[in-house]
Design an enzyme around this catalytic site. Structure first.
Site, PDB file in Angstrom:
ATOM      1  N   HIS A  80       0.910  -1.155   0.048  1.00  0.00           N
ATOM      2  CA  HIS A  80       0.107   0.060   0.170  1.00  0.00           C
ATOM      3  C   HIS A  80       0.729   0.986   0.033  1.00  0.00           C
ATOM      4  O   HIS A  80       1.611   1.549   1.047  1.00  0.00           O
ATOM      5  CB  HIS A  80      -0.889   0.168   1.222  1.00  0.00           C
ATOM      6  CG  HIS A  80      -2.174  -1.039   1.194  1.00  0.00           C
ATOM      7  ND1 HIS A  80      -1.898  -2.409   0.948  1.00  0.00           N
ATOM      8  CD2 HIS A  80      -3.587  -0.884   1.215  1.00  0.00           C
ATOM      9  CE1 HIS A  80      -2.877  -2.754   0.638  1.00  0.00           C
ATOM     10  NE2 HIS A  80      -4.026  -2.078   1.021  1.00  0.00           N
ATOM     11  N   ALA A 132     -11.584   0.489   5.637  1.00  0.00           N
ATOM     12  CA  ALA A 132     -10.525  -0.038   4.808  1.00  0.00           C
ATOM     13  C   ALA A 132      -9.976   0.954   3.745  1.00  0.00           C
ATOM     14  O   ALA A 132     -10.340   2.116   3.621  1.00  0.00           O
ATOM     15  CB  ALA A 132     -11.176  -1.096   4.175  1.00  0.00           C
ATOM     16  N   HIS A 133      -8.997   0.374   2.992  1.00  0.00           N
ATOM     17  CA  HIS A 133      -8.205   1.089   2.139  1.00  0.00           C
ATOM     18  C   HIS A 133      -9.220   1.691   1.079  1.00  0.00           C
ATOM     19  O   HIS A 133     -10.121   1.508   0.670  1.00  0.00           O
ATOM     20  CB  HIS A 133      -7.118   0.327   1.225  1.00  0.00           C
ATOM     21  CG  HIS A 133      -7.729  -0.910   0.825  1.00  0.00           C
ATOM     22  ND1 HIS A 133      -6.824  -1.992   0.661  1.00  0.00           N
ATOM     23  CD2 HIS A 133      -8.898  -1.197   0.175  1.00  0.00           C
ATOM     24  CE1 HIS A 133      -7.353  -3.072   0.012  1.00  0.00           C
ATOM     25  NE2 HIS A 133      -8.486  -2.548  -0.163  1.00  0.00           N
ATOM     26  N   ASN A 134      -8.637   3.125   0.598  1.00  0.00           N
ATOM     27  CA  ASN A 134      -9.262   4.056  -0.450  1.00  0.00           C
ATOM     28  C   ASN A 134     -10.729   4.496  -0.126  1.00  0.00           C
ATOM     29  O   ASN A 134     -11.546   4.554  -1.041  1.00  0.00           O
ATOM     30  CB  ASN A 134      -9.111   3.308  -1.653  1.00  0.00           C
ATOM     31  CG  ASN A 134      -7.937   2.974  -2.114  1.00  0.00           C
ATOM     32  OD1 ASN A 134      -6.863   2.204  -1.938  1.00  0.00           O
ATOM     33  ND2 ASN A 134      -7.380   4.199  -2.782  1.00  0.00           N
TER      34      ASN A 134
END
EC number: 2.3.1.191
Length: 318
Positions: A188, A229-231
């Site tokens: 990431h 979570a991511h994004n």
């Protein structure tokens, strides 16, 4: 890094045009000196509008590649993106050599750790055991409670309160899978941005983006034990109650309310002023200005009718 070296690393055919690549990004966020990837034809419109200088792509989709973008033909673009992400991953330590800049009025507990290149704004308080990573920027009048961990390069605005035990900027749960069932880590390389006047409860986890940003917009309030979570992008002045889980790339409008233990399945949008009742499960994009409940998710008034009908049917069967 030369595009030809990337092709060699991934054991792909050499590109027709040589160019320098400095990073990897999404189709929407890529610049002419970055590489992206396309796994499925449903992303064709994003590819046509992308500024990416190169793209990992299946042979069957080559006709979709826009002018100026050099294709690297891959049987498994997503898997190759995961492998490639390691080449562009920042080292966890030692990237920033500058001493931290701490405002004169800031208060830092003796047991707190402040990384190289970090910036701490006026009147900000960092309590015992907190870890502020390299390159983190903390605005003015922030309050960081004990044992909070803020990973590198996180950007935090003014008047942000983060309660004990929260972790900001750890890697998201992202893996690509080989044909043999192995799990290849997606490194990431994005960041987390927390805007002004946000408050985060205890033991929250907010993951850094794969590319680009995970963003919590201004005025949002988040209860304890929440996973983002991511994004993800959480809109202004939203409310997130305890034990909510937002899967990757969930985006919301402003003033959205997530009731306790509600969740999303990711890659979807929740409209402005929507309310998700406790334990509601959002599996696709939904309109704003409505209240939803249940799983499968439905409008709250329909859910109430369903519960009444079930109760009636149970009484009849007795």
């Amino acid at each position: 890094m030369k595009l030809s070296l990337i092709a060699q690393f991934l054991e792909l055919p050499l590109p027709s045009i040589e160019k320098e690549i400095v990073g990897i990004s999404s189709l929407e966020g890529a610049t002419p000196d970055e590489i992206s990837f396309v796994e499925q034809d449903r992303y064709a419109s994003s590819l046509k509008e992308s500024r990416a200088g190169a793209v990992l792509i299946r042979a069957s989709l080559l006709s979709l590649v826009p002018q100026g973008c050099t294709p690297l033909v891959s049987a498994h673009p997503y898997l190759d993106m995961a492998r490639l992400s390691k080449l562009f991953a920042k080292p966890p330590l030692g990237l920033n050599a500058q001493e931290p800049q701490i405002a004169p009025s800031a208060q830092i507990a003796p047991s707190a750790t402040i990384g190289k290149g970090a910036v701490i704004g006026e009147r900000t308080i960092v309590m015992a055991g907190a870890v502020i990573g390299e390159g983190v920027c903390l605005g003015e009048d922030c309050l960081i409670y004990p044992n909070v961990v803020i990973y590198r390069d996180t950007q935090i605005g003014n008047r942000v309160f983060i309660h004990a035990g929260s972790v900001i900027g750890s890697d998201g749960f992202g893996y690509a899978h080989t044909e043999r069932g192995e799990h290849i880590k997606i490194h990431h390389n994005g960041i987390v941005v927390i805007e002004d006047d946000v408050e985060l409860g205890a033991n929250n986890c907010i993951d850094r983006a794969v590319f680009g940003e995970t963003r919590i917009k201004r005025g949002t309030k988040i209860d304890n034990l929440v996973q983002i979570a991511h994004n993800c992008v959480l809109g202004e002045h939203s409310i997130v109650v305890s034990q909510v889980g937002l899967a990757g790339s969930t985006t919301t409008g402003r003033n959205v309310i997530f009731g306790g233990q509600s969740a999303t399945s990711g890659h979807l949008h929740v409209g402005d002023f929507a309310t998700i009742a406790a334990r509601g499960g959002v599996s696709k994009s939904i309109e704003g200005k409505k209240t939803y409940a249940g799983f499968p998710l439905m409008e709250h008034k329909e859910w109430l009718k369903l519960q009444a009908s079930l109760k009636h049917q149970l009484k009849k069967s007795q």
